[in-house]
Design an enzyme around this catalytic site. Structure first.
Site, PDB file in Angstrom:
ATOM      1  N   SER A 208      17.019 -20.538 -14.158  1.00  0.00           N
ATOM      2  CA  SER A 208      15.869 -21.600 -14.473  1.00  0.00           C
ATOM      3  C   SER A 208      16.818 -22.935 -14.881  1.00  0.00           C
ATOM      4  CB  SER A 208      15.342 -21.301 -15.705  1.00  0.00           C
ATOM      5  OG  SER A 208      16.151 -21.031 -16.836  1.00  0.00           O
ATOM      6  N   HIS A 242      10.688 -18.174 -12.678  1.00  0.00           N
ATOM      7  CA  HIS A 242      10.738 -19.435 -12.029  1.00  0.00           C
ATOM      8  C   HIS A 242      10.670 -19.323 -10.395  1.00  0.00           C
ATOM      9  CE1 HIS A 242      11.867 -22.245 -15.354  1.00  0.00           C
ATOM     10  NE2 HIS A 242      12.250 -20.920 -15.722  1.00  0.00           N
ATOM     11  N   LYS A 271       4.125 -20.679 -15.526  1.00  0.00           N
ATOM     12  CA  LYS A 271       4.653 -21.744 -14.904  1.00  0.00           C
ATOM     13  C   LYS A 271       3.998 -22.216 -13.606  1.00  0.00           C
ATOM     14  CE  LYS A 271       9.400 -20.800 -16.719  1.00  0.00           C
ATOM     15  NZ  LYS A 271       8.787 -19.835 -17.938  1.00  0.00           N
TER      16      LYS A 271
END
Length: 426
Positions: A208, A242, A271
């Site tokens: 990330s 992610h 996300k």
């Protein structure tokens, strides 16, 4: 006194996060309200703007994980609103008591199918998913092997687990990973040390802080090569929070991008899917076992039924033609921004992921750049030690599908003038 001293230490090191910026209002252009992407030059002028409780200035948000812009999508918001009408605002209990609602079950079925697995299980967040899973799979005969730059949740979950041994391999270094496995292969335990019966190899899918990708197509074959050398084999785990919704041709993450599958995949609904919660997909016995003993599942409320319905709506969008269009849009904007940074002479870490770091390599300069961006109506995140290693300080910019070319060009124009601003402040 203790807390005061620790706060002073954080401030002295430049690691104190300070007061949080409170978002009080969001304004949306019509194309976002309609759940569309820009279709005209006028649409490309600007995307959503954010207003803080502290002032009346409009800000460009460059540090959101909502990569596909689905948190503001009318279909997703409508699904959550409808869920509240039918099921109320909260589950009211943990899953095994009375907290399992039909939307939870349907979401788990959808997630399992999306990732080509037999079963899935949702948690209140991806962080609690990792914390709830690793200790359940690690015992006094387990060797844990972890990438050097794995997320904080993985680090803390290993600390909670008390494995027989823990080994850290250099970031993305497959030679070192193989060396570690060969060192502990069957019959090579040092005298007096616990017998290693099982190995758990864990990595982020997308890292990330940098936006780079774990080579699962190398990790999995290496693990299979040494699997027979341990009585209980090797378990491969990836946290692709992610990656899902941003990576791979259809947004199925690092597994799709590398054409590989790990034994256990962890990801998030909070996300790219724009909602809240975490989840794990794996074989049925693994999920059935975790439902019985994972404390972060057994003793903690799940996401709300309305959030589950919103997540289903997000998955349906991702699996549609619109989802492919949003993924393509995300990639185009990322390339545009990365090329702009390079042309301006800034250091970045090239890659296809919408996390685009501007590498600063200095704590004070990082803080100065964040303040400069803020003054110019841009919200961004500076990452300093100990969040990143010393010398790797950076600004983590995150592109999302609701950004426009006008947004990116404005950000680049502001960055272009930063060197002169920096010199004037030194």
């Amino acid at each position: 006194m203790y807390c005061t001293l620790k706060l002073a230490e954080l401030k002295e090191r430049g690691a104190q996060k300070g007061a949080e910026k409170v978002i009080a209002k969001i304004t949306l252009p019509d194309w976002v309200k309609e759940g569309k992407l820009p279709t005209s030059a006028e649409d490309e002028n600007f995307g959503p703007r954010y207003f803080l409780a502290s002032d009346e200035k409009a800000y460009l948000l460059m540090n959101s994980n909502s990569y596909l812009g689905l948190a503001l999508h009318p279909k997703v918001m409508a699904a959550e609103e409808e869920g509240v009408k039918h099921f109320g605002t909260g589950p009211g209990a943990v899953r095994f008591i009375s907290g399992t609602y039909q939307p939870h079950v349907e979401l788990e079925k959808h997630l399992a199918a999306f990732h080509g697995r037999a079963s899935a299980m949702i948690y209140s967040s991806a962080y609690t998913t990792v914390m709830g899973i690793l200790p359940a799979l690690i015992d006094e005969h387990t060797l844990v092997v972890s990438d050097q730059l794995n997320h904080n949740c993985i680090i803390n979950a290993i600390r909670l687990s008390y494995p027989a041994k823990k080994e850290i391999f250099k970031h993305l270094d497959m030679t070192e990973l193989e060396r570690i496995l060969s060192t502990y292969a069957y019959g090579k335990n040092a005298a007096g040390e616990p017998e290693i019966k099982r190995v758990l190899v864990i990595t982020d899918g997308i890292f990330s802080m940098r936006g780079d990708c774990a080579p699962l197509d190398e990790i999995v074959p290496i693990c299979r090569k040494y699997e027979q050398d341990f009585a209980d084999g090797i378990i491969t785990i990836a946290d692709d929070s992610h990656g899902v919704g941003t990576f791979g041709e259809t947004g199925r993450g690092t597994e799709e991008y590398t054409q590989s599958k790990v034994d256990i995949l962890i990801a998030t609904l909070g996300k790219a899917l724009g909602v809240n919660g975490g989840y794990v997909v794996a074989s049925t016995p693994v999920i059935d076992y975790l439902r019985e003993i994972s404390p972060f599942y057994v003793y903690s409320n799940p996401i709300t039924p309305s959030e589950a319905l919103a997540a289903i709506a997000s998955l349906e969008i991702l699996e549609s033609k619109e989802g492919l269009e949003r993924l393509a849009r995300l990639r185009e904007l990322t390339v545009h921004f990365e090329n702009g940074l390079t042309e301006l002479g800034f250091e970045t870490i090239p890659g296809e992921h919408p996390v685009t770091p501007l590498v600063v390599r200095d704590t004070q300069q990082t803080a100065l750049l964040i303040e400069y961006l803020f003054q110019n109506g841009i919200l961004a995140t500076g990452l300093n030690y100990p969040i990143v290693p010393k010398g790797d300080e950076e600004i983590r910019f995150q592109i999302n599908a609701n950004h426009t070319t006008g947004d990116i060009d404005y950000l680049l124009s502001v960055l272009k003038n930063f060197p002169a601003y920096s010199r004037s402040r030194s």
